[in-house]
Scaffold this motif. Structure first.
Motif, short mmCIF file in Angstrom:
data_model
loop_
_atom_site.label_atom_id
_atom_site.label_comp_id
_atom_site.label_asym_id
_atom_site.label_seq_id
_atom_site.Cartn_x
_atom_site.Cartn_y
_atom_site.Cartn_z
N ILE A 218 0.85 -1.18 0.00
CA ILE A 218 0.00 0.00 0.00
C ILE A 218 0.89 1.24 0.00
O ILE A 218 1.91 1.28 0.69
N TYR A 219 0.49 2.23 -0.78
CA TYR A 219 1.23 3.48 -0.84
C TYR A 219 0.34 4.64 -0.40
O TYR A 219 -0.83 4.71 -0.77
N CYS A 220 0.91 5.54 0.41
CA CYS A 220 0.18 6.74 0.83
C CYS A 220 1.18 7.84 1.12
O CYS A 220 2.40 7.60 1.12
N GLU A 221 0.69 9.04 1.39
CA GLU A 221 1.57 10.14 1.75
C GLU A 221 2.07 9.96 3.18
O GLU A 221 1.30 9.67 4.09
N VAL B 196 4.93 10.23 -1.21
CA VAL B 196 4.27 8.92 -1.34
C VAL B 196 5.28 7.83 -1.00
O VAL B 196 6.38 7.79 -1.56
N GLU B 197 4.89 6.96 -0.08
CA GLU B 197 5.82 5.93 0.41
C GLU B 197 5.07 4.63 0.68
O GLU B 197 3.87 4.63 0.94
N SER B 198 5.79 3.54 0.64
CA SER B 198 5.24 2.24 1.00
C SER B 198 4.89 2.22 2.49
O SER B 198 5.72 2.57 3.34
N VAL B 199 3.66 1.83 2.81
CA VAL B 199 3.23 1.74 4.19
C VAL B 199 4.06 0.71 4.96
O VAL B 199 4.37 0.89 6.14
N SER B 200 4.44 -0.36 4.29
CA SER B 200 5.27 -1.39 4.94
C SER B 200 6.57 -0.80 5.47
O SER B 200 7.01 -1.10 6.58
N ARG B 201 7.17 0.07 4.69
CA ARG B 201 8.42 0.70 5.13
C ARG B 201 8.18 1.63 6.31
O ARG B 201 9.01 1.71 7.22
#
Length: 222
Positions: free
Chosen positions: A97-100, A106-111
């Protein structure tokens, strides 16, 4: 969302966060003829501490902190996600999943979750087992969090304020007398219909109550 395509970018809105690695995403736009289609998606190659139902022995350490981190970051937000593979045992797609993020990027939520030390990376023994497309980077982030002793990698017991203990539901009349006419801060945990919802109220750090609240007036049932 029936027939969810794999490896394709899909837009959606996060409806709910179930734990630090699993969310419910709905199709954006005005629904027609019923509720909008939704999908329960788990973050690929991640394993967050388990949030357990009330009365089942309590959450795993840092489970609530992990879930709350995702809830604050995602609920009600427009996101883009990619379903990467399915896990037959869970009957659930796994994806990214990607979000702000807090910087507006915008970044990977997992990270984001791993950087806070609020999940671990699933490291399969079988090299043929499915995994996230950025698996190696996720492993590096987990190693950094562990080295810095962040989140669930901290030494010692978890601080109580990062956990969740559900208190007994108070007597309705007594509680109403206590709070009548006063603002009470809470988090909407679940919407039953257009006028009834479950609200989580924090009495003090780490201690919560669940209340079912009905709005004044009437609303049609779904």
């Amino acid at each position: 969302m029936s027939g969810l395509p794999m490896k394709k970018k899909i837009q959606g809105i996060v409806k709910a966060v179930l734990s630090g690695d699993t969310v419910v995403i709905v199709k954006p736009g005005m629904p027609k003829g019923g509720p909008p289609p939704e999908v329960r998606l788990s973050l690929s190659s991640l394993k967050a501490p388990a949030v357990k139902p009330a009365g089942s022995g309590g959450d795993e350490p840092y489970a609530w902190a992990s879930r709350e981190f995702l809830r604050k970051a995602l609920v009600g937000k427009n996101v883009m996600f990619i379903a990467e593979y399915n896990v037959p045992q869970l009957n659930r797609p796994m994806g990214t999943i990607y979000c702000e993020n807090s910087s507006g990027e915008v970044e990977s939520v997992s990270r984001m979750v791993l950087r806070e030390g609020l999940a671990r990376v699933r490291r399969p023994n079988n090299p043929k087992e499915d995994r996230s497309f950025d698996y190696e980077e996720l492993c590096l982030l987990e190693d950094e969090a562990q080295e810095q002793k962040i989140g669930l990698f901290q030494d010692g017991d978890m601080p109580r304020e990062l956990g969740r203990t559900i208190l007994d539901t108070p007597d309705t009349v007594e509680y109403l007398t206590k709070v009548r006419g006063k603002p009470v801060a809470g988090v909407v945990d679940y919407i039953i219909n257009g006028s009834v919802m479950k609200i989580l109220i924090q009495e003090e750090p780490g201690l919560y109550r669940h209340l079912t609240v009905c709005l004044s007036g009437r609303c049609s049932n779904p």
